[in-house]
Design an enzyme around this catalytic site. Structure first.
Site, PDB file in Angstrom:
ATOM      1  N   GLY A 193       0.837  -1.413  -0.078  1.00 35.75           N
ATOM      2  CA  GLY A 193      -0.008  -0.150  -0.148  1.00 35.75           C
ATOM      3  C   GLY A 193       0.832   1.239   0.075  1.00 35.75           C
ATOM      4  O   GLY A 193       2.297   1.332   0.185  1.00 35.75           O
ATOM      5  N   PRO A 194       0.257   2.393  -0.208  1.00 36.69           N
ATOM      6  CA  PRO A 194       0.935   3.758  -0.176  1.00 36.69           C
ATOM      7  C   PRO A 194       1.713   3.880   1.262  1.00 36.69           C
ATOM      8  O   PRO A 194       1.175   3.402   2.256  1.00 36.69           O
ATOM      9  CB  PRO A 194      -0.255   4.767  -0.504  1.00 36.69           C
ATOM     10  CG  PRO A 194      -1.246   4.025  -1.068  1.00 36.69           C
ATOM     11  CD  PRO A 194      -1.252   2.606  -0.548  1.00 36.69           C
ATOM     12  N   PRO A 195       2.469   4.849   1.190  1.00 34.40           N
ATOM     13  CA  PRO A 195       3.285   5.182   2.524  1.00 34.40           C
ATOM     14  C   PRO A 195       2.030   5.849   3.638  1.00 34.40           C
ATOM     15  O   PRO A 195       1.342   6.566   3.253  1.00 34.40           O
ATOM     16  CB  PRO A 195       4.351   6.195   2.012  1.00 34.40           C
ATOM     17  CG  PRO A 195       4.389   6.097   0.664  1.00 34.40           C
ATOM     18  CD  PRO A 195       3.132   5.334   0.134  1.00 34.40           C
ATOM     19  N   THR A 197      -0.370   4.289   5.203  1.00 35.69           N
ATOM     20  CA  THR A 197      -1.568   3.705   5.270  1.00 35.69           C
ATOM     21  C   THR A 197      -1.830   2.839   6.445  1.00 35.69           C
ATOM     22  O   THR A 197      -2.884   2.233   6.862  1.00 35.69           O
ATOM     23  CB  THR A 197      -2.132   3.011   4.103  1.00 35.69           C
ATOM     24  OG1 THR A 197      -0.931   2.137   3.863  1.00 35.69           O
ATOM     25  CG2 THR A 197      -2.155   4.178   3.006  1.00 35.69           C
ATOM     26  N   GLY A 198      -0.732   2.580   7.342  1.00 34.36           N
ATOM     27  CA  GLY A 198      -0.917   1.732   8.550  1.00 34.36           C
ATOM     28  C   GLY A 198      -0.289   0.315   8.425  1.00 34.36           C
ATOM     29  O   GLY A 198      -0.793  -0.585   9.322  1.00 34.36           O
ATOM     30  N   LYS A 199       0.350  -0.098   7.499  1.00 37.78           N
ATOM     31  CA  LYS A 199       0.868  -1.269   7.557  1.00 37.78           C
ATOM     32  C   LYS A 199       1.846  -1.758   8.765  1.00 37.78           C
ATOM     33  O   LYS A 199       1.623  -2.893   9.221  1.00 37.78           O
ATOM     34  CB  LYS A 199       1.729  -1.482   6.255  1.00 37.78           C
ATOM     35  CG  LYS A 199       0.900  -1.074   4.900  1.00 37.78           C
ATOM     36  CD  LYS A 199       2.007  -1.394   3.721  1.00 37.78           C
ATOM     37  CE  LYS A 199       2.881  -0.386   3.348  1.00 37.78           C
ATOM     38  NZ  LYS A 199       2.688   1.083   3.158  1.00 37.78           N
ATOM     39  N   HIS A 416      -9.775  36.011 -10.482  1.00 40.70           N
ATOM     40  CA  HIS A 416      -9.404  34.808 -11.066  1.00 40.70           C
ATOM     41  C   HIS A 416     -10.062  33.695 -10.124  1.00 40.70           C
ATOM     42  O   HIS A 416     -10.815  32.718 -10.681  1.00 40.70           O
ATOM     43  CB  HIS A 416      -7.748  34.410 -10.992  1.00 40.70           C
ATOM     44  CG  HIS A 416      -7.411  33.073 -11.149  1.00 40.70           C
ATOM     45  ND1 HIS A 416      -6.597  33.064 -12.283  1.00 40.70           N
ATOM     46  CD2 HIS A 416      -7.602  31.981 -10.720  1.00 40.70           C
ATOM     47  CE1 HIS A 416      -6.296  31.760 -12.447  1.00 40.70           C
ATOM     48  NE2 HIS A 416      -6.762  30.939 -11.414  1.00 40.70           N
ATOM     49  N   GLU A 417     -10.019  33.823  -8.951  1.00 36.66           N
ATOM     50  CA  GLU A 417     -10.869  32.767  -7.941  1.00 36.66           C
ATOM     51  C   GLU A 417     -12.421  33.060  -8.013  1.00 36.66           C
ATOM     52  O   GLU A 417     -13.123  31.888  -8.002  1.00 36.66           O
ATOM     53  CB  GLU A 417     -10.540  33.024  -6.489  1.00 36.66           C
ATOM     54  CG  GLU A 417      -8.919  33.009  -6.257  1.00 36.66           C
ATOM     55  CD  GLU A 417      -8.307  31.649  -6.715  1.00 36.66           C
ATOM     56  OE1 GLU A 417      -9.200  30.502  -6.637  1.00 36.66           O
ATOM     57  OE2 GLU A 417      -7.302  31.395  -6.973  1.00 36.66           O
ATOM     58  N   HIS A 420     -13.184  30.565 -10.928  1.00 34.76           N
ATOM     59  CA  HIS A 420     -13.396  29.203 -10.751  1.00 34.76           C
ATOM     60  C   HIS A 420     -14.664  29.026 -10.012  1.00 34.76           C
ATOM     61  O   HIS A 420     -15.374  27.868 -10.272  1.00 34.76           O
ATOM     62  CB  HIS A 420     -12.283  28.983  -9.626  1.00 34.76           C
ATOM     63  CG  HIS A 420     -10.868  28.757 -10.432  1.00 34.76           C
ATOM     64  ND1 HIS A 420     -10.626  27.892 -11.595  1.00 34.76           N
ATOM     65  CD2 HIS A 420      -9.447  29.257 -10.238  1.00 34.76           C
ATOM     66  CE1 HIS A 420      -9.340  28.111 -12.027  1.00 34.76           C
ATOM     67  NE2 HIS A 420      -8.658  28.776 -11.259  1.00 34.76           N
TER      68      HIS A 420
END
Length: 645
Positions: A193-195, A197-199, A416-417, A420
């Site tokens: 899993g990605p870094p 994530t609780g492995k 600009h905002e 959006h």
């Protein structure tokens, strides 16, 4: 032992003081007074020493001390004392107790010093010998069943992953139950899993839940400067596990140990890392495989692992630990906020909706940053604004004051905002607007945040097309209101182009190119976009068609945004003025300004599809449209807009 020693010393001191206080007072008598008391029969006994000192006891029980002149300590004094019925004792003179102690110290101190030096030299030599001779010993930490630290209750979410790992633990606890059904215990379980994530947290929970010994070791601990040390440590690790079988061996970051071996006929017989990997392969499922031992490993680089390590019989199961879902993020936040005081306006479900793509470590950092923000304001109760501040700090950087912008720049960022926000609010399939701000943060000058009501797993063409228009809404607002573009849209253009490339090249949404896909390479677990294709699997004509279609999609999205803003130019100016005045506006205020109803919450499960890669680089459920901090500075060329997390 130190408290016990201090208690014993205090007890001895108290007993000594008690004995001293209970003894009769010692009286010092002059020689004349002593003779008078002796004649009055008040002296019971006397002890004479050769140096003239005399001690004794009076008839009333008190002790006394006197000094007898040496020239008078003759037979006449003794006859007089005998006549007074005084018991006479004689004692040779001796040194004081202090002098005796000093004498013993002088005698024993050199001997003690020699023994101490010898023991110190011996321990130093022994440690050096053990360091050389024991270099092949495993550095695994052993956690016995009597010392649990973390349990599955401390791991929020991931019920499927916990069930798979708990099944392995149950197999070691009750092997007969599975043996009767003909089931064989898996040799290894690989958590991918990605870094963050609780492995590793899951592995610690296994150590707390398992009623068997748990040996934990890092993959990098097998690497040493000596040849053959890695293989020796692997042998020692499994030898220790066999002594404690049934047992669980956890190898963290196994990619440092089990990387893919070289091929192509290269001479790799002396490669230390490959010898270590070969030893691990033979220990897990070789000629003499280990029985009653389950290897639990974790990595975020499964693409670099050797295929021989991943085959059945070694790592039979691969448990994917993905980024948490909305419900899992809510549960993880509840765990990390358990020891914190939350205000009534804090809704963890709202916080979880605003943090898609966050791992468990990111959520822990979010809760900690919110607590720090509360302490910064001299409060102990965390509010919803603290969580918003913490999220912006993590995603964008430290928030700056509005005085860093010139008045003209502030108005341009507000336009600009506002573009959006208006495009997002007027697009029926776009994610709802959550907040608009022109306060600089990190490398951004303004941000428009969108938070969906549900997590998306499937993205339609209408959603992607409107997303392109929203991303180009800032540039379109500049063209409509200011009459020209600026460098602030550089980041928006890059993101829109990237999304358009994915639509054409990967998703088959181009009528000219057709239903073909050329996905971009890279590991899905590294959190990065991956490497570009090293060699294009298509012709130059196809690349030209891709470029043409990408330009068409982006140009049509810009035209769509310009058309919407021209039709609502008055609302655009009002929203920009509000931003200049208040600097931050929430989403409902944008919808009230437009006179439209905010999107209502959709029922859960409206989009049912397996997890797949997001079509955009940023998490699909949380998208920001920052105004880049580009612009000429001190005569330099205009800078590109900066990417944001």
């Amino acid at each position: 032992m130190w408290p016990i020693a201090i208690g014993v010393m205090a007890l001895v001191w108290i007993v000594t003081l008690t004995n001293l206080s209970s003894r009769p007072a010692d009286t010092t008598l002059s020689y004349s007074q002593f003779l008078a008391d002796a004649d009055a029969h008040q002296v019971k006994d006397i002890t004479l020493q050769s140096n003239g000192t005399a001690t004794g006891t009076l008839t009333n029980g008190h002790t006394y001390t006197t000094t007898v002149p040496v020239q008078l300590a003759g037979s006449s004094l003794l006859d007089r004392l005998q006549a007074d019925n005084v018991v006479i004792n004689a004692k040779a003179s001796s040194s004081s107790s202090g002098s005796q102690v000093l004498s013993w110290v002088l005698i024993l101190a050199p001997l003690v010093l020699i023994i101490w030096l010898w023991r110190r030299l011996y321990r130093g030599a022994t440690s050096q010998v053990q360091g050389v001779m024991g270099v092949g010993k495993s550095k695994a930490k052993v956690f016995d069943a009597e010392h649990p630290q973390t349990t599955f209750a401390d791991v929020a979410g991931y019920e499927g992953a916990k069930a798979e790992i708990a099944e392995v633990v149950d197999f070691l606890r009750q092997p007969d139950r599975y043996r009767r059904a003909g089931a064989i215990a898996p040799r290894g379980v690989l958590m991918v899993g990605p870094p963050g994530t609780g492995k590793t947290l899951l592995a610690r929970a296994v150590a707390g839940e398992a009623a068997v010994p748990f040996l934990s070791v890092a993959g990098s601990s097998f690497v040493e400067m000596f040849v053959g040390v890695g293989a020796a440590r692997v042998r020692d690790l499994f030898a220790e596990a066999r002594k404690r079988a049934p047992a669980i061996v956890f190898v963290d970051e196994i990619d440092a140990l089990g990387g893919r071996r070289m091929g192509g006929g290269a001479a790799v017989s002396n490669d230390e890392r490959e010898q270590t990997l070969n030893q691990l392969l033979s220990e897990m499922d070789g000629f003499d495989p280990a029985e009653g031992i389950v290897v639990l490993a974790a990595t975020n680089r499964p693409d670099v692992l050797d295929p021989a390590l991943l085959r059945p019989g070694r790592f039979d199961r691969q448990v994917v630990i993905p980024l948490p879902t909305l419900a899992e993020r809510n549960a993880i936040l509840a765990v990390h906020c358990k020891s914190k005081q939350l205000a009534e306006d804090v809704d963890l479900d709202v916080v979880a909706r605003g943090t898609p793509g966050f791992s468990g470590a990111d959520l822990a950092n979010l809760a900690n940053e919110a607590a720090i923000a509360a302490v910064r304001d001299s409060r102990e109760v965390i509010t919803a604004d603290d969580f918003d501040t913490a999220r912006d700090r993590i995603l964008l950087g430290r928030r700056e004051g509005s005085n860093v912008l010139l008045p003209s720049e502030k108005h341009a960022v507000a336009v600009h905002e506002a573009g959006h926000a208006l495009i997002a609010a007027l697009s029926p399939h776009a994610d709802p607007v959550a907040k608009v701000t022109i306060l600089p943060a990190g490398q951004t000058l303004g941000v428009t945040e969108q938070l969906p009501l549900v997590e998306r797993h499937l993205h339609g063409e209408d959603y992607l097309t409107e997303t392109l228009a929203v991303r180009l809404g800032g540039r379109a607002a500049e063209l409509v209101e200011l009459g020209q573009g600026s460098t602030g849209a550089a980041n928006d253009l890059a993101d829109a182009t990237e999304l358009a490339v994915k639509m054409v090249r990967e998703f088959g949404l181009s009528p000219i190119l057709g239903p073909v896909g050329y996905p971009q390479g890279g590991s899905a677990f590294l959190g990065a976009r991956g490497d570009q294709l090293s060699s294009r699997p298509y012709a130059e004509a196809t690349q030209a068609a891709i470029d043409t279609e990408v330009a068409r999609l982006v140009r049509e999205a810009e035209q769509q945004a310009v058309g919407l803003l021209e039709a609502h130019q008055g609302k655009l100016r009002q929203l920009a003025a509000l931003l200049v005045e208040h600097e931050t506006i929430d989403g409902p205020a944008v919808y009230r300004l437009l006179g439209v109803q905010p999107p209502s919450e959709q029922p859960a499960g409206t989009t049912v599809a397996p997890h797949g890669p997001s079509p955009v680089r940023q998490p699909a459920a949380h998208r920001t449209h920052p105004t880049g901090a580009g612009g000429p500075t001190d005569g330099a060329q205009p800078r590109e807009g900066h990417d944001t997390p």
